[in-house]
Structures are given as C-alpha cells and as structure tokens.
Design an enzyme around this catalytic site. Structure first.
Site, PDB file in Angstrom:
ATOM      1  N   GLU A  83       0.820  -1.220   0.000  1.00  0.00           N
ATOM      2  CA  GLU A  83       0.000   0.000   0.000  1.00  0.00           C
ATOM      3  C   GLU A  83       0.857   1.276   0.000  1.00  0.00           C
ATOM      4  O   GLU A  83       0.447   2.299  -0.555  1.00  0.00           O
ATOM      5  CB  GLU A  83      -0.870   0.015   1.255  1.00  0.00           C
ATOM      6  CG  GLU A  83      -1.461   1.371   1.587  1.00  0.00           C
ATOM      7  CD  GLU A  83      -2.377   1.308   2.792  1.00  0.00           C
ATOM      8  OE1 GLU A  83      -3.589   1.329   2.559  1.00  0.00           O
ATOM      9  OE2 GLU A  83      -1.904   1.209   3.939  1.00  0.00           O
ATOM     10  N   ARG A 148       6.348   9.655   8.154  1.00  0.00           N
ATOM     11  CA  ARG A 148       6.537   9.235   6.754  1.00  0.00           C
ATOM     12  C   ARG A 148       6.067  10.265   5.734  1.00  0.00           C
ATOM     13  O   ARG A 148       6.414  10.177   4.556  1.00  0.00           O
ATOM     14  CB  ARG A 148       5.784   7.926   6.501  1.00  0.00           C
ATOM     15  CG  ARG A 148       6.217   6.769   7.376  1.00  0.00           C
ATOM     16  CD  ARG A 148       7.604   6.305   7.001  1.00  0.00           C
ATOM     17  NE  ARG A 148       8.113   5.299   7.915  1.00  0.00           N
ATOM     18  CZ  ARG A 148       7.811   4.011   7.853  1.00  0.00           C
ATOM     19  NH1 ARG A 148       7.004   3.587   6.918  1.00  0.00           N
ATOM     20  NH2 ARG A 148       8.324   3.163   8.714  1.00  0.00           N
ATOM     21  N   HIS A 178       0.828   5.415  10.640  1.00  0.00           N
ATOM     22  CA  HIS A 178       0.152   6.003   9.474  1.00  0.00           C
ATOM     23  C   HIS A 178      -1.258   6.445   9.850  1.00  0.00           C
ATOM     24  O   HIS A 178      -1.845   5.921  10.797  1.00  0.00           O
ATOM     25  CB  HIS A 178       0.022   4.953   8.356  1.00  0.00           C
ATOM     26  CG  HIS A 178       1.298   4.600   7.672  1.00  0.00           C
ATOM     27  ND1 HIS A 178       1.722   3.292   7.500  1.00  0.00           N
ATOM     28  CD2 HIS A 178       2.241   5.382   7.076  1.00  0.00           C
ATOM     29  CE1 HIS A 178       2.867   3.290   6.836  1.00  0.00           C
ATOM     30  NE2 HIS A 178       3.211   4.539   6.566  1.00  0.00           N
ATOM     31  N   CYS A 265      -2.413  -2.220   4.441  1.00  0.00           N
ATOM     32  CA  CYS A 265      -0.994  -2.157   4.056  1.00  0.00           C
ATOM     33  C   CYS A 265      -0.648  -3.305   3.122  1.00  0.00           C
ATOM     34  O   CYS A 265       0.189  -3.180   2.238  1.00  0.00           O
ATOM     35  CB  CYS A 265      -0.083  -2.263   5.276  1.00  0.00           C
ATOM     36  SG  CYS A 265      -0.673  -1.501   6.750  1.00  0.00           S
TER      37      CYS A 265
HETATM   38  N1  GLY Z   1       6.883  -1.882   9.203  1.00  0.00           N
HETATM   39  C1  GLY Z   1       6.007  -1.095   8.442  1.00  0.00           C
HETATM   40  C2  GLY Z   1       6.592   0.205   8.116  1.00  0.00           C
HETATM   41  O1  GLY Z   1       7.330   0.727   8.942  1.00  0.00           O
HETATM   42  O2  GLY Z   1       6.406   0.773   7.077  1.00  0.00           O
END
Ligand code: GLY
Length: 266
Positions: A83, A148, A178, A265
C-alpha cells in the site's frame, strides 16, 4: 474454499467486484528486519506470516478481486506492505517517496504495474509520503502528517489535485505510524476511527464508528464492494461494525501486525 477459513460475520456481498484489482507482494525473507516505529520488535514466524498472507489474498479473490502478484523483494523487509509506495485515484496514480529511506526501493515495481492502468505522477524530493497516510473519500483526500509524510508532500498533492477538484485535508496523528493505522473508510460516507490516535473532528460530516477502546489497532479495514475485510484479532470492534450494519469478512494477519502492518498495508 476460502470462506470456510474465515469467521464471516454476516452474509458476504454478492455484488460483483470483478473490476477491482488487488495488488499484493509476497512476504520477503527479511521481514524480521522491518521498520518499527511504535511497536516493540518480536520474532516473526515467516511460514505463518506467508500462510496468513495467502489466506488474506484468497479472501480478496473470493470477494471478486483480480489479484496481481508483484515479484518478491527479499532485500526490502517491508515490501509486503504494498500500500505504501503509491495510492490510486480514478484519474491517476501517485507514486510515493517514503519517509523511510529503507522503503524507497519498493516503488519502481509498483509504478510499473500501475502505469498499465493510470497515468503516474511521482512525489519529488524533499516531499515524503506513504500511501498508508492517505484516505480517499469522494473528492476529499485525508492525508496524515506523520514520520513518513511531510508538509512538502501535502503541498505537491494540492498542486497536483486542486485542478482535478480534490480537496487535501492534513490530519495530525498521535502515537501511530500512518493515518490508516488509526482510521479507514468503511463506506462513501463513514469511517472507522480510533479517537486516541486520529482526531474524529477530522471526519466532520461523516458517520463515525469508533474502535473498541481495548483494541487500538482495530481501525484498519479494507473495503471490497460492500464487504469490510478486517483482522479477526479485533472482535469487539468487528462486532461494532456488524452492529452498525456492515458486512465483515475476517482474516488474521497476526504476524504482519508484529511488523506494524495490517490489512490495507498488505
Ligand atoms: N513496518 C512497516 C513500516 O514501517 O512501514
């Protein structure tokens, strides 16, 4: 058949979803070295993870999805979480640039497949975004501000999507990786939400089903037609969804939960 392996909470939708493509990627040998942000590292059993992922994939197929399996990326520990390298709108696909450097090598092979279906637009440095931070409901994109996904990516998205009539709403997160760790769309006008991690005011005007307080990770479900694919670990939240009138098909991805991943995900 797949349905016997699931604890199906209500009759599954018979609506055809043959125009839905589900892209998956096998669990890599290296998953034990995955990125972890809010979860303690515990050993992951590779064979169990693969078996759970296979049942998840069969469930999507059983619900009518056409399955596209990307080649495994054993040198990318998080690559099963297909994802994050992109998200897809009706008009185009956005190719992400992860805030986790270890994940940036996952995007090219995702983009290759998406390019068969959509024009692709890549987020450029210094923008960072993961697909897990994006919820699309109608013409609104709810986009997390997370470790992120940064403000430059929000800006690039607005430049790209304003002309197409989309509104980009930035969502501050607390204590989760997320946006979709804490909230997901469950219909065109409803969301499932953990109010401790994602402010419910984000979704003003939409109907909200709250996660059971004892199941903070339960806010992540995948919509396939009228069915919600949910992890069976979160029974109390899944009960709430069923009571609210949603069809729930349960799978279990416990080994991928240890990798800070879940159903969307994957
Ligand atoms: N382990 C999932 C991520 O950190 O993207």
């Amino acid at each position: 058949s797949w349905v016997h392996r699931q604890r199906t909470r209500s009759r599954l939708s018979t609506m055809s979803t043959a125009d839905t493509i589900a892209i998956v990627r096998p669990v890599p040998d290296s998953i034990g070295s995955c990125e972890l942000t809010h979860v303690e590292r515990t050993p992951i059993d590779l064979e169990t993870a693969r078996s759970q992922h296979r049942i998840y994939t069969e469930t999507l197929e059983g619900l009518g999805c056409e399955i596209v399996v990307l080649p495994p990326l054993h040198d990318h520990p998080d690559s099963v979480f297909v994802e994050d390298p992109a998200f897809v709108l009706d008009e185009l696909a956005v190719i992400a640039r992860s805030g986790a450097e270890s994940r940036r090598g996952e995007a090219d092979s995702v983009a290759e497949v998406l390019a068969l279906h959509r024009p692709c637009h890549a987020i450029r440095s210094p923008g960072c975004i993961d697909g897990g931070d994006v919820i699309v409901i109608g013409r609104t994109l709810y986009v997390g501000h997370s470790t992120r996904t940064n403000a430059e990516a929000h800006r690039q998205l607005r430049d790209l999507l304003d002309p197409l009539g989309y509104r980009v709403r930035v969502v501050p997160l607390r204590d989760c990786l997320h946006l979709k760790t804490g909230a997901t769309a469950i219909s065109d006008d409803a969301v499932l939400c953990n109010p401790g991690w994602v402010p419910p005011s984000t979704f003003e005007g939409l109907r909200i089903v709250e996660c059971h307080p004892d199941e903070p990770f339960s806010g992540n479900v995948v919509r396939v037609g009228r069915t919600l694919v949910a992890d069976s670990a979160w029974r109390r939240t899944n009960d709430r969804l069923a009571e609210a009138g949603f069809e729930v098909a349960e799978v279990h991805l416990g080994e991928l939960t240890k990798a800070e991943g879940s159903v969307t995900c994957s």
